[in-house]
Design an enzyme around this catalytic site. Structure first.
Site, short mmCIF file in Angstrom:
data_model
loop_
_atom_site.label_atom_id
_atom_site.label_comp_id
_atom_site.label_asym_id
_atom_site.label_seq_id
_atom_site.Cartn_x
_atom_site.Cartn_y
_atom_site.Cartn_z
N GLU A 115 0.83 -1.20 0.00
CA GLU A 115 0.00 0.00 0.00
C GLU A 115 0.87 1.25 0.00
O GLU A 115 1.77 1.40 0.83
CB GLU A 115 -0.92 -0.02 1.23
CG GLU A 115 -1.93 -1.16 1.16
CD GLU A 115 -2.50 -1.57 2.52
OE1 GLU A 115 -3.11 -2.66 2.60
OE2 GLU A 115 -2.34 -0.80 3.49
N GLU B 183 -4.98 -6.78 2.25
CA GLU B 183 -3.76 -7.52 2.64
C GLU B 183 -3.80 -8.99 2.25
O GLU B 183 -2.86 -9.51 1.67
CB GLU B 183 -3.52 -7.42 4.16
CG GLU B 183 -2.89 -6.12 4.63
CD GLU B 183 -3.87 -4.97 4.69
OE1 GLU B 183 -5.08 -5.19 4.47
OE2 GLU B 183 -3.42 -3.84 4.95
N PHE C 281 1.94 -2.06 8.64
CA PHE C 281 2.31 -2.26 10.04
C PHE C 281 2.19 -3.76 10.30
O PHE C 281 1.22 -4.37 9.88
CB PHE C 281 1.37 -1.50 10.99
CG PHE C 281 1.61 -0.02 11.05
CD1 PHE C 281 1.07 0.83 10.08
CD2 PHE C 281 2.38 0.54 12.05
CE1 PHE C 281 1.31 2.21 10.13
CE2 PHE C 281 2.61 1.91 12.12
CZ PHE C 281 2.07 2.75 11.16
N ALA C 282 3.14 -4.30 11.01
CA ALA C 282 3.12 -5.75 11.28
C ALA C 282 1.79 -6.19 11.89
O ALA C 282 1.32 -7.29 11.65
CB ALA C 282 4.26 -6.12 12.21
N HIS D 223 -0.45 -0.67 16.32
CA HIS D 223 0.59 -0.19 15.41
C HIS D 223 1.97 -0.39 16.03
O HIS D 223 2.94 0.17 15.55
CB HIS D 223 0.42 1.32 15.12
CG HIS D 223 -0.75 1.66 14.24
ND1 HIS D 223 -2.05 1.52 14.66
CD2 HIS D 223 -0.81 2.11 12.97
CE1 HIS D 223 -2.86 1.89 13.68
NE2 HIS D 223 -2.14 2.25 12.64
#
Lengths: 323, 327, 392
Positions: B29, B60, B83-84, B131
Site C-alpha cells: 500500500e 492484505e 504495520f506488522a 501499530h
C-alpha cells in the site's frame, strides 16, 4: 456438428474425460468406505461438465487454482491418474509424495497451482499467476475455481476488485452447486445474481448451465479468449449440482434423498452429453460404451498402481519444509 | 565504510536486488509515488516503473495471496504490509498457503516471497496497541517460514538481499524505531546469511541474547557493566526462525550465564524458546538459571508513561546480568 | 507382632535419621540386640530391639528421616506376616559407626576407611558441580556464597585457589597436594552443633590452677587404677551438689536445674568425639566412677553405646591431660550451661605458706553460659572444686 462446437476428436476426448473423472471419484468413494483412504474425500460427481468444459478451453502454459473438490480439475487438465490416485492413497509415488492428500493435490506440470481447501485461498493465488503473465507479456491466462461458499469470503470481492482494476487475465469460475457443506446458497448469499456482481466490479459476467459441458466450454472459451487478448477478467457462473455429500459419508440433512435422485435422473452431465452426441450423430452407442469402459480400466490401473506403491518413509517427514 | 540509516540500508537492498533480478517486484500500500508509509520505497517507482512497484488497494490477504501466485509462476515478489499488526489480515495466505505449499505439494513448487513489515514500539509517536506490536512469535511458530529481525543497518541490508534470493517465504521484520539509526554498511554485494546469529560484542562473564531494539539496550547495559568489572557477550540471533542455537550454546558454555531479552510479549515468545535451547544444551555449564526478559503481557498502551513501563530497559538488563553473577 | 518405632533419644529430638540397619529383613532377633543406628540432633546412637521376633516389613531406608514414634519395622512371631512389604532388605555396606554386625566382635574397631553414607550433596549450580566433579572436589568442603548458601562457580574456583595456595607451600610431590578426608556423620553433626553453640551462647571462662598432691596420693593408694578423670569427675559431681545452677540446661530461655547429676565425659573414638554419661555421679566413689568410665570406654571401642549411655547429661567434663595439654578451653555442650576442661597433671612450682614447692599441678578451665551464670555464680563452684581436690 456445427462450427461452434469442437471437432469430433475433441468431443470424444471430453466424453472420455468425464467418465475418467466419474470412475475415479466413485473408486475413491469405494476406497473410503473400505477404510483405505483417511480424511475427507470431496467428490465432484455431478460436476464433471464444468471441469472438462473449462479445461478443454485452456492451453499448455495456462494456470488454474483448485479447491478441496479438485480431483476433477486435475484429471481434466491431464494430470497422471496413477499419481493422482497414489496421492489420494497417501503413497510416496503420489503427486505430492503423500504430503498433500485429496484436499491438497497439485500437478504443476499440467498447469495446476495447487488445490487449496481454505475457501477462497486459491483466488488471489490465481490472480498472482495472472499478474505474472501480464507483467511478462505472455498471453497465458489463469483460472480460479471456487464454489458458492466462496461468496462469503472477503478475498473474492478483493480479487474481483484487483483483477478488474489491473485488468488481469483471469477466469473467475464459480461452480455454484447450491450448497456450501450444509448451508444453501439461497440462505447465505444476498447476491442471487452473479452477473450483477460482475457488473458491480466492472467486468463481464456469463451465466451458464453447468451440466451442459459444451455450454460451459463455450462460456469458458469466450472468457479465456478475452483474457488472452488483454481484455481482462470474466466471471462465469456455472449452475451445477453435486450428487454426493460435501464429503463421502456426510449425513446430508440439508436436502432430501428424493431431490438428489431426481437430479441424478434429469441433470447428470454425462448422460446429457451422451444424448447430445448420439443425437448429433457424432458417435454410436457402442463407441461411447467402449470409451467409458476404457476410462474405467484406466482408473482400475490407477487403483492397482496406488495399491502397490509404498508409503513415504517416516525419516522423510522433515523433507520439503524449506526450498 | 559508508554510514547510512537502517531505512536507507533497506531501500538500497530493494533497489540493488531489483536491478540485479528482473523477476523481483514490489507490491504494497502506498509504496509507489508516496514512497511507503515510512518512506522506505521512495524513489523506486521512478526508477523501476509502476508495474514493478505496484500500489495495491487495502486488501492484505489478497495481495499477499497474489504474491504467492506470482512466486509460484516464477517471480520473486517483495510485499510490504504497512504495520506488522495488520499482517493478521493476511494470516491465512502467509501461514496456510505461502508457508506450506512447498511441503504439502511435495516439493513441486516454491514460494520465494518476502513479506516486509515494520514492527515494534519504543519512542515512535505513541502508536498504540495496533501499530506497535512485535509479531515474530506469530510466524516463528510456522514451519516453512523464515523469520528475520535485523537490529543494525548492515544486517538489515545484508539480510534483506539474502531473503530476496532465498527460495523460501521470508517474513522480514523491520523495527520502525530503528529506521533513523545510523551505522556502517559494507559496500558491494553485501549479503548476510539467514539462520546465522552474530556476536555483537564479545565478553567472558555473561551471554545476553537480544533481538531488534533490545540489542541496542543490551549494548548500553554492557557498557555500564563493563565499568563494574562484568564483561557481557551480546548476541543477536538476527534470524528468529531458523534459530542458530549453536552460536548461543557455544557462548553460554564459555560464560556460564545467560540473559535473554526481547521487546515482544514474553509469554510464548521467541525468548522463551532461546532459554529452553540453552537449558537443553548448556545445563551442566550454567552457574545460574537463565533470566528471561520480555515485554509485559499487556497490549501496547498509548500513553508514553505507560508505554515505557512495559518493555525491558538497559537498567533491567544490567540488573538481570548482575543476578546471574550473584553480584 | 511388635512395632519397632523411632525412639525419642534426646530431649529435643523430633525426628531421627536412620543411618543404617544392623540386621536385615527376615533375621531372628533377640530382645536387646542392636537393630539399627540413628543420628539424632546430638550424636549417632544404636537402638536395640525391645522384643524378640523376626525382623520384617522394614519401612525405612538408610538415610531417611523419621519422626519419633513412627513405625520403622516389625518384629513378628511365628505365623505372622508384616502388614506392609519391606522397602529395604539388608544392612548397608559402609557405615560411619563402627558397629559389629551380629557376630561377636572382640576388640576390633572397624576402620572408618569407607566414606560415610552421603545423604545428599549440598546445593550447587550445575557448573559448580561439573567443575567439582572434574577436579575431584568434595562439595561438602566448599563454602557457598550464592542465595541460600548455594555453591556457585566462584566458590569452587576460590576453593581451588586456596588449595593451590596451600599446595604451593608444601613440598612438591608428584601426587595431588592434599587428600580429602571425609568427615563422619558424628563429626559433622557435632561440628554443626558446636558451631551453633559458639554462635548462640555468650561464653566466659574461669581458670584455676589446682594442687593435685592429694589427688595423686589417692591415685597411688588405689594402685593407679583410678584415673585423674575419675577423680575430677567425683569432685565435680560433689561440687555440683552445692551449685545446682551449673548442673542445668538452658532451654528456650528457661534455666532448668536438675536434681540428678549426670556428667558426660568426652571420649575420642574413631568415629569422632562422643560424650557418654556417668549417671548419678555424685553418688559414686572414685573407683565406682572409674568402673563406669572403663565400661564406657569399652563400649566406645566396640562402637556399641546404648541410647541411655549418651543421653541425660547435665554437665560435661573433658580431659586432655593424656595428650600433655596444659590447659584448654572446651565448648559448652548445649543445652548444658557449663563445661570443665582439664589439663595435664604435671609437676610445677607451687607456693605454699611462703615456700616454693614442687607439686603435681593441673590447670582447669570452667566455661559457662553467661545467660545462666556469671563470674559471681560460677567462681564459687570452681573454688569448691579446688577445695575438694586439695583436701581429698
Amino acid at each position: 456438428m456445427s462450427d461452434e462446437y469442437p471437432d469430433t476428436d475433441t468431443l470424444l476426448k471430453m466424453y472420455a474425460c468425464m467418465w475418467r473423472i466419474r470412475h475415479f471419484e466413485e473408486a475413491a468413494g469405494r476406497l473410503y468406505k473400505q477404510g483405505l483412504i483417511k480424511g475427507g474425500i470431496h467428490a465432484g460427481i455431478g460436476q464433471e461438465a464444468v471441469a472438462v468444459g473449462v479445461a478443454f478451453a485452456l492451453q499448455p502454459g495456462d494456470w488454474f487454482a483448485s479447491t478441496h473438490r479438485g480431483h476433477s480439475h486435475h484429471i481434466a487438465a491431464g494430470a497422471d491418474l496413477n499419481r493422482l490416485m497414489a496421492e489420494v492413497r497417501a503413497k510416496e509415488t503420489g503427486w505430492c509424495h503423500g504430503r498433500g492428500g485429496s484436499m491438497h493435490v497439485a500437478a504443476f506440470e499440467v498447469g495446476s497451482l495447487g488445490a487449496y481447501p481454505v475457501v477462497g485461498a486459491g483466488i488471489p493465488i490465481a490472480l498472482g499467476a495472472a499478474l505474472t503473465q501480464k507483467m511478462r507479456g505472455t498471453d497465458r491466462v489463469a483460472v480460479t475455481y471456487f464454489g458458492d461458499g466462496a461468496l462469503g469470503q472477503g478475498t473474492l470481492y478483493e480479487c474481483l476488485n484487483l483483477a478488474s482494476i489491473w485488468k488481469l487475465p483471469v477466469l473467475f469460475m464459480c461452480e455454484n452447486n447450491h450448497f456450501a457443506v450444509a448451508t444453501s446458497y439461497e440462505d447465505s448469499s444476498a447476491v442471487r445474481d452473479l452477473l450483477s456482481l460482475a457488473k458491480t466490479f466492472n467486468l463481464p459476467g456469463i451465466k451458464v448451465d453447468g451440466q451442459e459441458v459444451l455450454a460451459v466450454h463455450a462460456a469458458a472459451g469466450e472468457a479465456i479468449a478475452r483474457a488472452r487478448r488483454g481484455g481482462g477478467p470474466t466471471l462465469v457462473e456455472a449452475d451445477t449440482y453435486r450428487f454426493e455429500g460435501h464429503y463421502f459419508g456426510e449425513p446430508q440433512v440439508y436436502r432430501t434423498r428424493e431431490e438428489v435422485e431426481e437430479k441424478r435422473r434429469s441433470r447428470d452431465p454425462i448422460p446429457l452429453f451422451e444424448k447430445l452426441l448420439l443425437e448429433k450423430g457424432v458417435a454410436e452407442s457402442r463407441q461411447l460404451r467402449s470409451l467409458a469402459e476404457a476410462a474405467a480400466q484406466q482408473v482400475d490401473q490407477a487403483l492397482k498402481f496406488a495399491e502397490e506403491s509404498p508409503s513415504p518413509l517416516a525419516e522423510s517427514s522433515g523433507d520439503y519444509v524449506y526450498a | 565504510m559508508p554510514e547510512m540509516t537502517y531505512l536507507q540500508a533497506i531501500h538500497q537492498a530493494l533497489a540493488e536486488e531489483m536491478r540485479r533480478d528482473p523477476d523481483v517486484f514490489l507490491l504494497g500500500e502506498d509504496i509507489g509515488p508516496h514512497g511507503g508509509a515510512f518512506g522506505v520505497t521512495r524513489g523506486l517507482v521512478e526508477e523501476f516503473g509502476s508495474e514493478r512497484v505496484r500500489d495495491t488497494p487495502v486488501s492484505e490477504n489478497s495481495y499477499i495471496g497474489m504474491a504467492v501466485g506470482a512466486a509460484l509462476t516464477g517471480q520473486r515478489p517483495v510485499a510490504e504490509i504497512m504495520f506488522a499488526d495488520f499482517s493478521a489480515l493476511a494470516f491465512d495466505q502467509i501461514v496456510n498457503e505461502a508457508a506450506k505449499v512447498h511441503y504439502m505439494f511435495g516439493g513441486q513448487a516454491r514460494v520465494p516471497i518476502v513479506v516486509r513489515m515494520p514492527q515494534g514500539g519504543l519512542s515512535w509517536k505513541s502508536a498504540g496497541a495496533n501499530h506497535s506490536q512485535s509479531v515474530e512469535a506469530w510466524y516463528a511458530h510456522i514451519p516453512g517460514l523464515k523469520v528475520v529481525l535485523p537490529s543494525m543497518p548492515s544486517d538489515a541490508k545484508g539480510l534483506l538481499k539474502a531473503a530476496i534470493r532465498d527460495d523460501s517465504p521470508v517474513v522480514f521484520l523491520e523495527h520502525k524505531a530503528l529506521y533513523s539509526f545510523k551505522g556502517d554498511v559494507p559496500e558491494g554485494d553485501h549479503l548476510v546469511p539467514l539462520g546465522k546469529a552474530d556476536i555483537k560484542r564479545p565478553g567472558a562473564n555473561c551471554t545476553v541474547v537480544a533481538s531488534g531494539m533490545m540489542v541496542h539496550f543490551a549494548l548500553q547495559a554492557a557498557e555500564q557493566l563493563s565499568r563494574e568489572g562484568i564483561e557481557v557477550e551480546v548476541i543477536d540471533p538476527r534470524t528468529i526462525l531458523p534459530l542458530d542455537v549453536e552460536t548461543l550454546a557455544d557462548s553460554v558454555r564459555r560464560t556460564h550465564r545467560a540473559v535473554l531479552v526481547q521487546e515482544a510479549v514474553r509469554t510464548c515468545g521467541a525468548v522463551e524458546d532461546w532459554a529452553v535451547h540453552i537449558l537443553e544444551s548448556c545445563f551442566e555449564w550454567l552457574d545460574a538459571a537463565p533470566r528471561v526478559l520480555g515485554g509485559a503481557d499487556v497490549p501496547v498502551p498509548y500513553a508514553d508513561a505507560l508505554e515505557t513501563a512495559i518493555w525491558p530497559r538497559p537498567e533491567g538488563i544490567a540488573a538481570a546480568v548482575r543476578e546471574t553473577c550473584y553480584a | 507382632m511388635h512395632e519397632v518405632v523411632m525412639p525419642k533419644l534426646t530431649h529435643d529430638m523430633k525426628f531421627g535419621i536412620l543411618l543404617e540397619w544392623i540386621r536385615g529383613e527376615g533375621a531372628a532377633i533377640q530382645q536387646g540386640e542392636p537393630l539399627f543406628a540413628v543420628e539424632t540432633d546430638k550424636a549417632a546412637v544404636t537402638v536395640e530391639a525391645e522384643a524378640s521376633g523376626v525382623l520384617s516389613g522394614i519401612r525405612v531406608r538408610p538415610g531417611e528421616e523419621v519422626p519419633i514414634g513412627a513405625v520403622v519395622a516389625y518384629l513378628l512371631e511365628t505365623g505372622e506376616t508384616a502388614p506392609v512389604p519391606a522397602v529395604f532388605s539388608g544392612p548397608s555396606a559402609g557405615s560411619a559407626l563402627s558397629v559389629s554386625h551380629g557376630a561377636e566382635s572382640s576388640s576390633n574397631v572397624k576402620a572408618v576407611a569407607e566414606a560415610p553414607a552421603v545423604r545428599g550433596s549440598p546445593a550447587a549450580s550445575p557448573i559448580a558441580r561439573r567443575i567439582a566433579k572434574e577436579r575431584g572436589i568434595d562439595l561438602r568442603l566448599v563454602r557457598g556464597t550464592g542465595p541460600a548458601a548455594l555453591i556457585v562457580e566462584r566458590d569452587v574456583q576460590a576453593f581451588l585457589g586456596e588449595q593451590a595456595l596451600l599446595s604451593s607451600h608444601l613440598a612438591h610431590t608428584p601426587q595431588a597436594p592434599y587428600e580429602v578426608v571425609p568427615l563422619t556423620d558424628i563429626q559433622r553433626t557435632a561440628g554443626r552443633r558446636l558451631a551453633e553453640s559458639m554462635r548462640e551462647i555468650p561464653f566466659f571462662d574461669l581458670v584455676a590452677e589446682i594442687d593435685m598432691s592429694a589427688a595423686a596420693r589417692l591415685r597411688s593408694a588405689s594402685g593407679e587404677d583410678v584415673s585423674y578423670t575419675a577423680i575430677f569427675l567425683h569432685a565435680t559431681a560433689k561440687a555440683l551438689r552445692d551449685h545446682p545452677r551449673l548442673n542445668a540446661h538452658m532451654i528456650e530461655g528457661e534455666l532448668r536445674c536438675y536434681r540428678e547429676i549426670n556428667i558426660g565425659v568426652a571420649i575420642a573414638t574413631e568415629a569422632g568425639l562422643l560424650v557418654p554419661v556417668v549417671h548419678g555421679a555424685d553418688g559414686l566413689s572414685p573407683s565406682q566412677i572409674q568402673s563406669a568410665l572403663t565400661d564406657l570406654q569399652n563400649k566406645a571401642r566396640a562402637g556399641r553405646f546404648a541410647s541411655a549411655d549418651l543421653t541425660g547429661g547435665t554437665f560435661t567434663l573433658s580431659n586432655l591431660g593424656m595428650f600433655d595439654v596444659d590447659a584448654f578451653r572446651a565448648i559448652v555442650n548445649p543445652p548444658e550451661v557449663a563445661i570443665l576442661a582439664v589439663g595435664r597433671v604435671v609437676d610445677r612450682p607451687n607456693v605454699r605458706e611462703g615456700q616454693i614447692l614442687v607439686c603435681p599441678m593441673a590447670r582447669v578451665t570452667l566455661s559457662a553460659d553467661h545467660r545462666a551464670l556469671d563470674g559471681a555464680t560460677a567462681a564459687p563452684f570452681l573454688e569448691q572444686l579446688r577445695q575438694l581436690l586439695e583436701t581429698l
